[in-house]
Design an enzyme around this catalytic site. Structure first.
Site, PDB file in Angstrom:
ATOM      1  N   LYS A 150       0.832  -1.216   0.000  1.00 53.60           N
ATOM      2  CA  LYS A 150       0.000   0.000   0.000  1.00 53.60           C
ATOM      3  C   LYS A 150       0.867   1.267   0.000  1.00 53.60           C
ATOM      4  O   LYS A 150       0.640   2.204  -0.767  1.00 53.60           O
ATOM      5  CB  LYS A 150      -0.897  -0.023   1.239  1.00 53.60           C
ATOM      6  CG  LYS A 150      -1.594   1.269   1.547  1.00 53.60           C
ATOM      7  CD  LYS A 150      -2.647   1.570   0.520  1.00 53.60           C
ATOM      8  CE  LYS A 150      -3.151   2.988   0.651  1.00 53.60           C
ATOM      9  NZ  LYS A 150      -4.292   3.236  -0.195  1.00 53.60           N
TER      10      LYS A 150
ATOM     11  N   CYS B 184      -3.678  10.828   1.349  1.00 56.77           N
ATOM     12  CA  CYS B 184      -2.978   9.552   1.159  1.00 56.77           C
ATOM     13  C   CYS B 184      -1.590   9.756   0.566  1.00 56.77           C
ATOM     14  O   CYS B 184      -0.587   9.426   1.186  1.00 56.77           O
ATOM     15  CB  CYS B 184      -3.782   8.649   0.242  1.00 56.77           C
ATOM     16  SG  CYS B 184      -5.468   8.456   0.807  1.00 56.77           S
TER      17      CYS B 184
HETATM   18  N1  SAJ Z   1      -1.840  14.772  -9.124  1.00 58.56           N
HETATM   19  C1  SAJ Z   1      -0.995  15.566  -9.906  1.00 58.56           C
HETATM   20  N2  SAJ Z   1      -0.600  15.081 -11.128  1.00 58.56           N
HETATM   21  C2  SAJ Z   1      -1.023  13.882 -11.609  1.00 58.56           C
HETATM   22  C3  SAJ Z   1      -1.870  13.075 -10.807  1.00 58.56           C
HETATM   23  C4  SAJ Z   1      -2.268  13.554  -9.568  1.00 58.56           C
HETATM   24  O1  SAJ Z   1      -0.595  16.665  -9.511  1.00 58.56           O
HETATM   25  O2  SAJ Z   1      -0.637  13.553 -12.740  1.00 58.56           O
HETATM   26  C5  SAJ Z   1      -2.270  15.259  -7.785  1.00 58.56           C
HETATM   27  C6  SAJ Z   1      -3.775  15.456  -7.673  1.00 58.56           C
HETATM   28  O3  SAJ Z   1      -4.161  16.704  -8.184  1.00 58.56           O
HETATM   29  C7  SAJ Z   1      -3.978  15.353  -6.174  1.00 58.56           C
HETATM   30  C8  SAJ Z   1      -2.938  14.308  -5.765  1.00 58.56           C
HETATM   31  O4  SAJ Z   1      -1.991  14.268  -6.826  1.00 58.56           O
HETATM   32  O5  SAJ Z   1      -3.690  16.569  -5.522  1.00 58.56           O
HETATM   33  C9  SAJ Z   1      -3.498  12.909  -5.518  1.00 58.56           C
HETATM   34  O6  SAJ Z   1      -4.503  12.591  -6.462  1.00 58.56           O
HETATM   35  P1  SAJ Z   1      -4.664  11.125  -7.113  1.00 58.56           P
HETATM   36  O7  SAJ Z   1      -5.837  11.169  -8.006  1.00 58.56           O
HETATM   37  O8  SAJ Z   1      -3.372  10.711  -7.705  1.00 58.56           O
HETATM   38  O9  SAJ Z   1      -4.876  10.167  -5.873  1.00 58.56           O
HETATM   39  P2  SAJ Z   1      -5.882  10.112  -4.580  1.00 58.56           P
HETATM   40  O10 SAJ Z   1      -5.182  10.734  -3.409  1.00 58.56           O
HETATM   41  O11 SAJ Z   1      -7.245  10.607  -4.904  1.00 58.56           O
HETATM   42  O12 SAJ Z   1      -5.978   8.509  -4.370  1.00 58.56           O
HETATM   43  C10 SAJ Z   1      -4.779   7.757  -4.191  1.00 58.56           C
HETATM   44  C11 SAJ Z   1      -4.826   6.530  -5.154  1.00 58.56           C
HETATM   45  N3  SAJ Z   1      -3.508   5.894  -5.189  1.00 58.56           N
HETATM   46  C12 SAJ Z   1      -2.868   5.620  -6.372  1.00 58.56           C
HETATM   47  O13 SAJ Z   1      -3.332   5.971  -7.443  1.00 58.56           O
HETATM   48  C13 SAJ Z   1      -1.582   4.896  -6.287  1.00 58.56           C
HETATM   49  C14 SAJ Z   1      -5.892   5.554  -4.686  1.00 58.56           C
HETATM   50  O14 SAJ Z   1      -5.879   4.372  -5.474  1.00 58.56           O
HETATM   51  C15 SAJ Z   1      -5.661   5.185  -3.192  1.00 58.56           C
HETATM   52  O15 SAJ Z   1      -6.656   4.292  -2.718  1.00 58.56           O
HETATM   53  C16 SAJ Z   1      -5.745   6.465  -2.390  1.00 58.56           C
HETATM   54  O16 SAJ Z   1      -4.678   7.336  -2.835  1.00 58.56           O
HETATM   55  C17 SAJ Z   1      -5.581   6.114  -0.915  1.00 58.56           C
HETATM   56  O17 SAJ Z   1      -6.606   6.093  -0.197  1.00 58.56           O
HETATM   57  O18 SAJ Z   1      -4.462   5.765  -0.501  1.00 58.56           O
END
Ligand code: SAJ
Length: 417
Positions: free
Chosen positions: A212, A266
């Site tokens: 995780k 997360c």
């Molecule tokens: N972000 C960027 N650039 C990108 C992708 C995301 O700046 O190319 C930023 C987003 O704007 C945001 C942050 O990263 O601020 C996180 O967003 P996210 O969509 O990547 O992830 P979360 O936090 O919504 O969910 C993550 C997921 N983990 C992965 O994709 C590895 C999800 O599957 C997990 O279950 C969740 O964390 C968790 O609960 O741990």
């Protein structure tokens, strides 16, 4: 307890409530436990106390069928799923007090033979810590039965669902199930297979905990790479979005997108659990966290620089406060951090905030007299500088004519033509 009929889910938050609801709609008798009476009352009325697509219908259905109810007291059950927060403390270690409180509620209810699953994101060996904590309170029970005492089975099964797609991903994602014993792993797999259509892989508890953390650290490191490219591109004088789009035409390159920083509860948290565990070796993971954490202030500097080219009374439009696109979740949002800095640094200017997913500003921003929440069109019309912090769908269709003559700081590459 090879045939699990009753499940108690401890913590009815973003993970616990969907898990409780989906177990119940798949025919198990589920009791959700939460310290908040408001949450318990809402669930018992078939309501969901936060926004998550399709969750409402599952909760309402399960409650009306009598398969899901909520309470503040931990009941006796065949299986327990602990889904409470493990927040980051000031020293970047995990706060285990919610897990300890859940364990104190469960321990007196055990009779032997139960399955106890920790779903909360946890540093390595916390499942073992929880097992020791519970068996410390219940010396009449045992981990493996070698001493002739009744056994309790412990496993770690981390959640990996994406906010906004939880009800879909709960069913379709593959899952990792880490048993402290093979029996625990196999029984946990049997429980999750009641609703999970993805593949379920059984491993040990520490590997599951690490899996995780590694998933979220992987994403953090890759976002940091994109954010670092935005710093470098700015210096070199190239468009980072064009650069990434072109580099990604290579068959083995897939760079993520830069943004205003990394938010949510997360990805900006979990990598620190790895750093705390292996501080000497986790160099890249730590550096990535620092790169992503530095991005909001870099954006603030860009806005301040942009203001030097407009009139002294020019207003600033801030588009977006949520931590990512098309959701209402403001938790740990870098956009809030940026808006707050702007409100404090630019006291003499009006800051026009746009966030289509909220009706009122969070208290931290509301107290600033130069800040106001309004719709996108009005904010852009009134402002000389437009700062894009979230790639909400509605921002992509903004009337381009409105933007003519404005100085734009676009952290998401949304307003590019
Ligand atoms: N972000 C960027 N650039 C990108 C992708 C995301 O700046 O190319 C930023 C987003 O704007 C945001 C942050 O990263 O601020 C996180 O967003 P996210 O969509 O990547 O992830 P979360 O936090 O919504 O969910 C993550 C997921 N983990 C992965 O994709 C590895 C999800 O599957 C997990 O279950 C969740 O964390 C968790 O609960 O741990």
């Amino acid at each position: 307890m090879t045939n699990i009929q009753t499940v108690a889910v401890i913590g009815l938050g973003y993970i616990g409530l969907p898990t409780a609801a989906i177990l119940a709609t798949n025919g198990l008798d589920v009791v959700g436990v939460d310290v908040s009476q408001r949450t318990v009352d809402a669930v018992n009325e078939g309501r969901v106390p936060f926004v998550e697509p399709d969750l409402g219908i599952h909760v309402a259905g399960a409650v009306s069928q009598g398969l899901l109810k909520a309470t503040t007291e931990t009941p006796a059950a065949d299986a327990y799923i602990v889904a409470v927060p493990t927040p980051l403390r000031a020293d970047k270690s995990a706060d285990l007090s919610y897990i300890e409180a859940a364990a104190r509620g469960i321990a007196p209810m055990l009779r032997g033979g139960e399955l106890l699953i920790l779903e909360s994101t946890s540093p390595p060996r916390v499942t073992q810590y929880m097992a020791r904590y519970i068996l410390g309170m219940r010396p009449d029970l045992s981990l493996d039965g070698n001493d002739g005492k009744p056994v309790v089975l412990f496993a770690h099964c981390p959640e990996r669902v994406l906010p906004g797609r939880v009800m879909i991903e709960l069913v379709t994602n593959d899952r990792i199930v880490g048993g402290m014993t093979p029996e625990a792993g196999n029984l946990a797999k049997a429980l999750y297979s009641r609703f999970c259509q993805g593949e379920i892989f059984v491993t040990d508890d520490v590997t599951a905990e690490m899996t995780k953390l590694v998933e979220n650290a992987y994403r953090d490191v890759n976002i940091a790479f994109a954010n670092e490219l935005s710093f470098i591109s700015d210096k070199v004088g190239v468009d980072v979005w064009e650069l990434i789009r072109l580099a990604n035409r290579h068959p083995r390159v897939n760079i993520l997108q830069p943004g205003p920083g990394v938010g949510g509860h997360c990805i900006a948290v979990d990598p620190w659990f790895i750093v705390a565990e292996a501080s000497h070796d986790a160099k890249l993971i730590r550096q990535a966290r620092e790169v992503n954490d530095s991005k909001p202030l870099w954006v603030v500097d860009k806005v301040v620089a942009a203001l030097s080219s407009v009139s002294v009374d020019s207003e600033v439009a801030v588009l977006g406060l949520a931590f990512k696109a098309n959701i209402d979740d403001l938790r740990e949002s870098p956009s809030i951090q940026i808006a707050l800095h702007l409100a404090e640094t630019l006291k003499s200017r009006r800051i026009n905030i746009v966030e289509p997913f909220i009706d009122e500003l969070p208290a931290s921003l509301e107290v600033h007299r130069n800040v106001e929440l309004m719709d996108a069109e009005l904010a852009v019309k009134r402002s000389g500088v437009v700062v894009v912090l979230v790639d909400h769908e509605s921002f992509k269709s903004l009337d381009q004519d409105l933007l003519l003559g404005k100085t734009i700081v676009d952290t998401r590459g949304v307003l590019r033509t």
